[in-house]
Design a protein around this motif. Structure first.
Motif, PDB file in Angstrom:
ATOM      1  N   UNK A   1       0.836  -1.211   0.000  1.00 41.66           N
ATOM      2  CA  UNK A   1       0.000   0.000   0.000  1.00 41.66           C
ATOM      3  C   UNK A   1       0.866   1.255   0.000  1.00 41.66           C
ATOM      4  N   UNK A   2       1.531   1.514  -1.109  1.00 43.09           N
ATOM      5  CA  UNK A   2       2.453   2.638  -1.193  1.00 43.09           C
ATOM      6  C   UNK A   2       1.787   3.921  -1.670  1.00 43.09           C
ATOM      7  N   UNK A   3       0.702   3.829  -2.430  1.00 37.68           N
ATOM      8  CA  UNK A   3       0.108   5.014  -3.042  1.00 37.68           C
ATOM      9  C   UNK A   3      -0.550   5.889  -1.975  1.00 37.68           C
ATOM     10  N   UNK A   4      -0.252   7.185  -2.056  1.00 35.56           N
ATOM     11  CA  UNK A   4      -0.814   8.144  -1.081  1.00 35.56           C
ATOM     12  C   UNK A   4      -2.335   8.143  -1.168  1.00 35.56           C
ATOM     13  N   UNK A   5      -2.979   8.233  -0.037  1.00 29.84           N
ATOM     14  CA  UNK A   5      -4.442   8.191   0.020  1.00 29.84           C
ATOM     15  C   UNK A   5      -5.025   9.327  -0.822  1.00 29.84           C
ATOM     16  N   UNK A   6      -5.952   8.955  -1.693  1.00 33.08           N
ATOM     17  CA  UNK A   6      -6.590   9.936  -2.553  1.00 33.08           C
ATOM     18  C   UNK A   6      -5.925  10.090  -3.908  1.00 33.08           C
ATOM     19  N   UNK A   7      -4.742   9.547  -4.092  1.00 29.24           N
ATOM     20  CA  UNK A   7      -4.036   9.656  -5.371  1.00 29.24           C
ATOM     21  C   UNK A   7      -4.324   8.422  -6.232  1.00 29.24           C
ATOM     22  N   UNK A   8      -4.302   8.617  -7.548  1.00 26.50           N
ATOM     23  CA  UNK A   8      -4.557   7.503  -8.459  1.00 26.50           C
ATOM     24  C   UNK A   8      -3.359   6.597  -8.627  1.00 26.50           C
ATOM     25  N   UNK A   9      -2.176   7.174  -8.504  1.00 26.17           N
ATOM     26  CA  UNK A   9      -0.962   6.382  -8.649  1.00 26.17           C
ATOM     27  C   UNK A   9       0.197   7.101  -7.982  1.00 26.17           C
ATOM     28  N   UNK A  10       1.211   6.320  -7.620  1.00 23.43           N
ATOM     29  CA  UNK A  10       2.431   6.869  -7.068  1.00 23.43           C
ATOM     30  C   UNK A  10       3.589   6.568  -8.001  1.00 23.43           C
ATOM     31  N   UNK A  11       4.613   7.403  -7.927  1.00 23.20           N
ATOM     32  CA  UNK A  11       5.746   7.234  -8.834  1.00 23.20           C
ATOM     33  C   UNK A  11       7.036   7.605  -8.124  1.00 23.20           C
TER      34      UNK A  11
ATOM     35  N   UNK B   1      -3.255   2.747  -7.675  1.00 24.74           N
ATOM     36  CA  UNK B   1      -3.996   2.491  -6.436  1.00 24.74           C
ATOM     37  C   UNK B   1      -4.499   1.055  -6.392  1.00 24.74           C
ATOM     38  N   UNK B   2      -4.682   0.453  -7.566  1.00 18.50           N
ATOM     39  CA  UNK B   2      -5.151  -0.937  -7.617  1.00 18.50           C
ATOM     40  C   UNK B   2      -4.007  -1.937  -7.435  1.00 18.50           C
ATOM     41  N   UNK B   3      -2.758  -1.440  -7.378  1.00 20.96           N
ATOM     42  CA  UNK B   3      -1.622  -2.324  -7.128  1.00 20.96           C
ATOM     43  C   UNK B   3      -0.847  -2.736  -8.366  1.00 20.96           C
ATOM     44  N   UNK B   4      -1.210  -2.204  -9.551  1.00 22.79           N
ATOM     45  CA  UNK B   4      -0.484  -2.579 -10.765  1.00 22.79           C
ATOM     46  C   UNK B   4       0.811  -1.773 -10.852  1.00 22.79           C
ATOM     47  N   UNK B   5       1.919  -2.438 -11.081  1.00 17.03           N
ATOM     48  CA  UNK B   5       3.230  -1.803 -11.100  1.00 17.03           C
ATOM     49  C   UNK B   5       3.808  -1.825 -12.516  1.00 17.03           C
TER      50      UNK B   5
END
Length: 549
Positions: A53-63, A99-103
């Motif tokens: 669960x790395x993506x910041x809450x409310x964001x669609x994706x993290x990078x 956010x769905x966990x796809x990398x």
């Protein structure tokens, strides 16, 4: 060297850009401020397995984007070449997590797998800490570390070459033994079949010849009388005699027929020639039809024997000669196999002796290198206030392999008389950190291309011990790059570059920030680490004293 780290929408970081430098880089801050998030982010872009669960809450994706300098001889270039990715003077790793966990990952703008990232990470970054199960605490890597420390590559190459030779020799013996075992299981069959074939001695094309001869002899009695009658009709008492008489009569009166008989006379001459040839052919046929009845029996017996043997072996009669030769070769191989096997076993014994000798030489060299490493680590432990501890490189027999027959384990005894054991089982948190640091200082030799990260390796130590830790980290960073996450003011003061990690609440959201510190800001940060939330003049003075070294 890690040059920059760009993090977007990861955990409590919305946007963060950090530019790292050569030497000792220190990161400090309150517990929970987000220092570990930086390591999580770096581990994510390097393909390490970590929290999902790395993506910041409310964001669609993290990078996360990490930039590394890549010297011409850096080992990462070999990884890039194997992956078909072009290499330049810089290496840019980028990895996204929805956010769905796809990398998804890129290396120099080329899509790549997590496996490639992890292979690159082994050449780029080395993490040390209390949970360093992939590095110094993993006994599976201790043998390679000892070999690198001792400069044992020539001996190691010799053992690997001897191992390959021994494996090939053993394979040759095994293959021949299996082949001979298969042949021996049919030895009786081979000898009987070869004897049977040799006795019959089939020849190429013999079946067709015998079959034709047999059919001719079977038909001889039925056609011989007519052939003889035809021969009589063609002879002197038949066509030949009549044509001869007619030719003589015509030739006798031909000169008085004004040339009208020239053509008939010529035709009769030709006819007599043809009649002679026909007569000769019929005579040869008649001779051939004249046979001994016993010969037919012999031909039939031979023909039936050939066909029966062909059926027995499931082939056509014309293949019997080639089949016989194949069986003879297999039987010859069996007869010669024992001598060949003995030669191969002799070669295997020689290869085993060569491997044993090379492995023993490597073991002896490892024992000498272990003594030097133990002395070096013990010398490093004294300034770290662990002069009563004992570090020992334990070498024990192991299953032979391409790298010798030694198992190497780094062991420690924290107090005199206490039993020694593996690092991660014997040492406490603070002791373990100092052991790892001392060991890393001694093993530093071939790691100039790595960015080393020490995660709170100073935990559990303070005062003069913490100062010794800081000095060794600074020494370790000379000519390379070291990143240290620390709560120790003595360690922080030794940094060439300093960042403060803070956690702030803005608009109801908690965010982590990283601020590069100027010299005066470093004084306040180290004073905070010394005194707590209330920074006094005395704390600042103490901080300046630490910074002055």
């Amino acid at each position: 060297m890690l040059r920059a780290l760009d993090i977007r929408d990861i955990l409590i970081i919305d946007r963060l850009e950090i530019e790292f430098r050569p030497g000792l880089n220190v990161l400090t801050g309150e517990t929970g401020a987000g220092k570990s998030i930086l390591l999580d982010s770096l581990g994510f872009v390097l393909g390490w397995r970590g929290r999902a669960d790395l993506v910041r809450q409310g964001a669609g994706q993290g990078e996360v984007v990490a930039e590394f300098d890549l010297p011409p001889d850096h080992p990462a270039r070999a990884v890039l070449e194997r992956a078909g990715i072009p290499a330049g003077d810089e290496l840019i790793l980028r990895r996204m997590n929805t956010a769905e966990g796809r990398k998804t990952a890129w290396v120099n703008d080329r899509r790549c797998s997590g496996e490639v990232l992890r292979a690159l990470s082994e050449t780029l970054v080395e993490l040390h800490g209390q949970h360093d199960d992939k590095g110094l605490l993993n006994p599976r890597g201790h043998r390679a570390m000892l070999d690198a420390f001792g400069g044992l590559q020539p001996q190691l190459d010799a053992v690997r070459a001897a191992w390959r030779g021994m494996v090939e020799a053993r394979k040759a013996v095994d293959e021949l033994e299996e082949a001979l075992a298969r042949v021996r299981s049919e030895e009786d069959y081979l000898r009987h079949a070869v004897a049977e074939l040799d006795a019959l001695d089939p020849q190429p094309g013999e079946d067709a010849e015998l079959d034709a001869r047999r059919r001719m002899m079977q038909a001889a009695e039925r056609i011989r009388e007519d052939v003889a009658r035809a021969l009589a009709a063609l002879g002197r008492d038949g066509a030949e005699g009549a044509a001869g008489d007619a030719l003589r009569w015509l030739e006798g009166v031909g000169d008085r027929a004004e040339g009208m008989l020239e053509e008939p006379i010529a035709a009769l001459g030709r006819a007599l020639i043809e009649l002679g040839e026909a007569q000769e052919g019929v005579e040869r046929c008649l001779e051939a039809l004249d046979f001994n009845p016993a010969e037919l029996e012999q031909v039939e017996e031979r023909l039936f024997a050939l066909r029966a043997l062909a059926r027995k072996h499931g082939i056509v009669p014309d293949d019997l000669p080639g089949f016989a030769e194949t069986l003879r070769e297999r039987l010859a191989a069996l007869d010669a196999g024992d001598a060949d096997l003995e030669a191969r076993r002799t070669a295997l014994a020689k290869a085993e002796a060569g491997y044993s000798s090379a492995a023993e030489d490597l073991s002896a060299a490892r024992r000498l290198a272990a003594g030097r490493l133990d002395a070096a680590v013990m010398a490093e432990l004294a300034p770290l206030k662990m002069e009563r501890a004992v570090f020992e490189t334990r070498i024990e027999p192991a299953e032979p392999g391409p790298e010798g027959h030694d198992a190497v384990t780094f062991t420690v005894a924290t107090n005199p008389g206490a039993p020694a054991g593996p690092l991660n089982r014997i040492a406490s948190g603070g002791e373990l950190s100092r052991f790892l640091l001392a060991l890393k200082v001694c093993l530093r030799g071939n790691d100039s291309g790595l960015t080393m990260i020490f995660d709170e390796i100073d935990r559990g130590v303070g005062g003069a011990t913490a100062d010794a830790v800081g000095r060794r980290l600074a020494a370790l960073a000379q000519g390379g790059q070291v990143l240290v996450v620390t709560h120790s003011p003595q360690v922080a003061a030794r940094g060439a570059h300093h960042w403060r990690v803070e956690k702030k609440v803005a608009d109801g959201a908690t965010l982590s920030t990283v601020t590069p510190l100027a010299p005066e800001d470093r004084v306040d940060e180290i004073a905070r680490m010394l005194a707590g939330d209330t920074i006094t003049d005395e704390a600042r003075a103490a901080a300046r004293a630490l910074l002055a070294g």
